[in-house]
Write a protein that holds these residues in place. Structure first.
Motif, PDB file in Angstrom:
ATOM      1  N   THR A  23       2.669  -0.466  -2.907  1.00  0.00           N
ATOM      2  CA  THR A  23       3.215  -1.609  -2.178  1.00  0.00           C
ATOM      3  C   THR A  23       4.277  -2.323  -3.012  1.00  0.00           C
ATOM      4  O   THR A  23       5.365  -2.636  -2.518  1.00  0.00           O
ATOM      5  CB  THR A  23       2.091  -2.599  -1.816  1.00  0.00           C
ATOM      6  OG1 THR A  23       1.099  -1.905  -1.070  1.00  0.00           O
ATOM      7  CG2 THR A  23       2.618  -3.761  -1.012  1.00  0.00           C
ATOM      8  N   THR A  68      14.433   1.266   5.566  1.00  0.00           N
ATOM      9  CA  THR A  68      13.495   1.740   6.581  1.00  0.00           C
ATOM     10  C   THR A  68      12.789   3.008   6.104  1.00  0.00           C
ATOM     11  O   THR A  68      11.563   3.142   6.259  1.00  0.00           O
ATOM     12  CB  THR A  68      14.229   2.000   7.908  1.00  0.00           C
ATOM     13  OG1 THR A  68      14.880   0.796   8.301  1.00  0.00           O
ATOM     14  CG2 THR A  68      13.275   2.442   8.984  1.00  0.00           C
ATOM     15  N   ASN A 124      10.205   2.103   3.444  1.00  0.00           N
ATOM     16  CA  ASN A 124       8.980   1.555   4.042  1.00  0.00           C
ATOM     17  C   ASN A 124       8.161   2.637   4.729  1.00  0.00           C
ATOM     18  O   ASN A 124       6.925   2.632   4.659  1.00  0.00           O
ATOM     19  CB  ASN A 124       9.316   0.442   5.031  1.00  0.00           C
ATOM     20  CG  ASN A 124       9.736  -0.821   4.325  1.00  0.00           C
ATOM     21  OD1 ASN A 124       9.294  -1.097   3.221  1.00  0.00           O
ATOM     22  ND2 ASN A 124      10.603  -1.584   4.957  1.00  0.00           N
ATOM     23  N   LEU A 125       8.838   3.575   5.382  1.00  0.00           N
ATOM     24  CA  LEU A 125       8.135   4.681   6.025  1.00  0.00           C
ATOM     25  C   LEU A 125       7.430   5.539   4.978  1.00  0.00           C
ATOM     26  O   LEU A 125       6.280   5.938   5.155  1.00  0.00           O
ATOM     27  CB  LEU A 125       9.111   5.532   6.838  1.00  0.00           C
ATOM     28  CG  LEU A 125       8.522   6.769   7.506  1.00  0.00           C
ATOM     29  CD1 LEU A 125       7.499   6.377   8.565  1.00  0.00           C
ATOM     30  CD2 LEU A 125       9.618   7.621   8.110  1.00  0.00           C
ATOM     31  N   SER A 126       8.100   5.809   3.856  1.00  0.00           N
ATOM     32  CA  SER A 126       7.450   6.624   2.829  1.00  0.00           C
ATOM     33  C   SER A 126       6.267   5.904   2.192  1.00  0.00           C
ATOM     34  O   SER A 126       5.276   6.541   1.834  1.00  0.00           O
ATOM     35  CB  SER A 126       8.399   7.094   1.745  1.00  0.00           C
ATOM     36  OG  SER A 126       9.559   6.441   1.699  1.00  0.00           O
ATOM     37  N   VAL A 127       6.340   4.582   2.080  1.00  0.00           N
ATOM     38  CA  VAL A 127       5.193   3.826   1.569  1.00  0.00           C
ATOM     39  C   VAL A 127       4.025   3.954   2.541  1.00  0.00           C
ATOM     40  O   VAL A 127       2.884   4.183   2.122  1.00  0.00           O
ATOM     41  CB  VAL A 127       5.572   2.344   1.340  1.00  0.00           C
ATOM     42  CG1 VAL A 127       4.341   1.486   1.148  1.00  0.00           C
ATOM     43  CG2 VAL A 127       6.495   2.221   0.145  1.00  0.00           C
ATOM     44  N   ASP A 128       4.283   3.847   3.836  1.00  0.00           N
ATOM     45  CA  ASP A 128       3.216   3.992   4.828  1.00  0.00           C
ATOM     46  C   ASP A 128       2.616   5.392   4.819  1.00  0.00           C
ATOM     47  O   ASP A 128       1.402   5.564   4.941  1.00  0.00           O
ATOM     48  CB  ASP A 128       3.743   3.662   6.226  1.00  0.00           C
ATOM     49  CG  ASP A 128       3.978   2.182   6.423  1.00  0.00           C
ATOM     50  OD1 ASP A 128       3.428   1.391   5.626  1.00  0.00           O
ATOM     51  OD2 ASP A 128       4.704   1.818   7.362  1.00  0.00           O
ATOM     52  N   ILE A 129       3.447   6.405   4.672  1.00  0.00           N
ATOM     53  CA  ILE A 129       2.941   7.783   4.607  1.00  0.00           C
ATOM     54  C   ILE A 129       2.114   7.975   3.343  1.00  0.00           C
ATOM     55  O   ILE A 129       1.060   8.631   3.367  1.00  0.00           O
ATOM     56  CB  ILE A 129       4.108   8.785   4.683  1.00  0.00           C
ATOM     57  CG1 ILE A 129       4.703   8.756   6.088  1.00  0.00           C
ATOM     58  CG2 ILE A 129       3.664  10.193   4.317  1.00  0.00           C
ATOM     59  CD1 ILE A 129       5.994   9.530   6.234  1.00  0.00           C
ATOM     60  N   TYR A 153       0.358   5.704   1.852  1.00  0.00           N
ATOM     61  CA  TYR A 153      -0.936   5.073   2.099  1.00  0.00           C
ATOM     62  C   TYR A 153      -1.888   6.057   2.758  1.00  0.00           C
ATOM     63  O   TYR A 153      -3.042   6.179   2.373  1.00  0.00           O
ATOM     64  CB  TYR A 153      -0.793   3.872   3.030  1.00  0.00           C
ATOM     65  CG  TYR A 153      -0.227   2.626   2.432  1.00  0.00           C
ATOM     66  CD1 TYR A 153      -0.131   2.435   1.072  1.00  0.00           C
ATOM     67  CD2 TYR A 153       0.226   1.607   3.253  1.00  0.00           C
ATOM     68  CE1 TYR A 153       0.395   1.284   0.541  1.00  0.00           C
ATOM     69  CE2 TYR A 153       0.755   0.449   2.732  1.00  0.00           C
ATOM     70  CZ  TYR A 153       0.828   0.293   1.380  1.00  0.00           C
ATOM     71  OH  TYR A 153       1.345  -0.853   0.870  1.00  0.00           O
ATOM     72  N   GLY A 154      -1.399   6.737   3.787  1.00  0.00           N
ATOM     73  CA  GLY A 154      -2.243   7.686   4.507  1.00  0.00           C
ATOM     74  C   GLY A 154      -2.665   8.861   3.650  1.00  0.00           C
ATOM     75  O   GLY A 154      -3.773   9.376   3.787  1.00  0.00           O
ATOM     76  N   ILE A 202      -7.366   4.628   6.018  1.00  0.00           N
ATOM     77  CA  ILE A 202      -6.443   3.578   6.477  1.00  0.00           C
ATOM     78  C   ILE A 202      -5.974   3.878   7.894  1.00  0.00           C
ATOM     79  O   ILE A 202      -5.851   2.990   8.726  1.00  0.00           O
ATOM     80  CB  ILE A 202      -5.251   3.449   5.515  1.00  0.00           C
ATOM     81  CG1 ILE A 202      -5.719   2.858   4.205  1.00  0.00           C
ATOM     82  CG2 ILE A 202      -4.149   2.599   6.112  1.00  0.00           C
ATOM     83  CD1 ILE A 202      -4.654   2.767   3.145  1.00  0.00           C
ATOM     84  N   TYR A 203      -5.726   5.149   8.189  1.00  0.00           N
ATOM     85  CA  TYR A 203      -5.195   5.516   9.498  1.00  0.00           C
ATOM     86  C   TYR A 203      -6.251   6.036  10.467  1.00  0.00           C
ATOM     87  O   TYR A 203      -5.938   6.384  11.567  1.00  0.00           O
ATOM     88  CB  TYR A 203      -4.095   6.567   9.349  1.00  0.00           C
ATOM     89  CG  TYR A 203      -2.871   6.003   8.699  1.00  0.00           C
ATOM     90  CD1 TYR A 203      -2.162   4.972   9.294  1.00  0.00           C
ATOM     91  CD2 TYR A 203      -2.439   6.450   7.464  1.00  0.00           C
ATOM     92  CE1 TYR A 203      -1.057   4.421   8.700  1.00  0.00           C
ATOM     93  CE2 TYR A 203      -1.326   5.915   6.869  1.00  0.00           C
ATOM     94  CZ  TYR A 203      -0.640   4.904   7.483  1.00  0.00           C
ATOM     95  OH  TYR A 203       0.455   4.367   6.899  1.00  0.00           O
TER      96      TYR A 203
END
Length: 132
Positions: free
Chosen positions: A57, A110, A113-118, A120-121, A127-128
């Motif tokens: 994060t 963008t 942020n998308l790579s940070v979300d991926i 996380y998963g 998380i998902y």
């Protein structure tokens, strides 16, 4: 890039240390070590995956600072780059190039942020996982 990297590296190092120390105090880490895992195995198997979420994060947030900071650093040191180009074309009022560069910066943020979300998963699939 070294100029921008040192400030961000200090923040990430402090945050990493804090996150690792927090996770080391958790009962499941002590239970794993009591069950016979070595300290190295406990750190690799339990501490790092759980401490990585907040670290990722911070890395994602600092990416915005790197992009914005590149504009300032390139201007101050006179380095050629996209940040300096943006400053020059704003002065020349070349709106098409300004729009293209702003879109490039926005797309970069963008994708970050998308790579940070991926990430996380990948680090924690719970998380998902959809709850009912």
């Amino acid at each position: 890039m070294t100029t921008l990297g040192f400030a961000g590296a200090a923040v990430i190092a402090r945050f990493t240390r804090s996150a690792v120390l927090d996770v080391l105090q958790q009962p499941y880490v002590r239970a794993a070590m009591a069950a016979g895992e070595t300290r190295y195995e406990a750190i690799v198997n339990h501490v790092l995956p759980n401490a990585a979420i907040p670290i990722i994060t911070i890395i994602g947030f600092s990416l915005g600072g790197l992009i914005g900071g590149s504009i300032i650093v390139e201007q101050v040191f006179g380095w050629p780059g996209i940040g300096r180009l943006l400053v020059e074309v704003v002065g020349l009022r070349d709106l098409a190039v300004v729009q293209a560069l702003v879109m490039l910066f926005a797309t970069t943020m963008t994708l970050a942020n998308l790579s940070v979300d991926i990430a996380y998963g990948l680090l924690n699939p719970k998380i998902y996982r959809r709850s009912s």
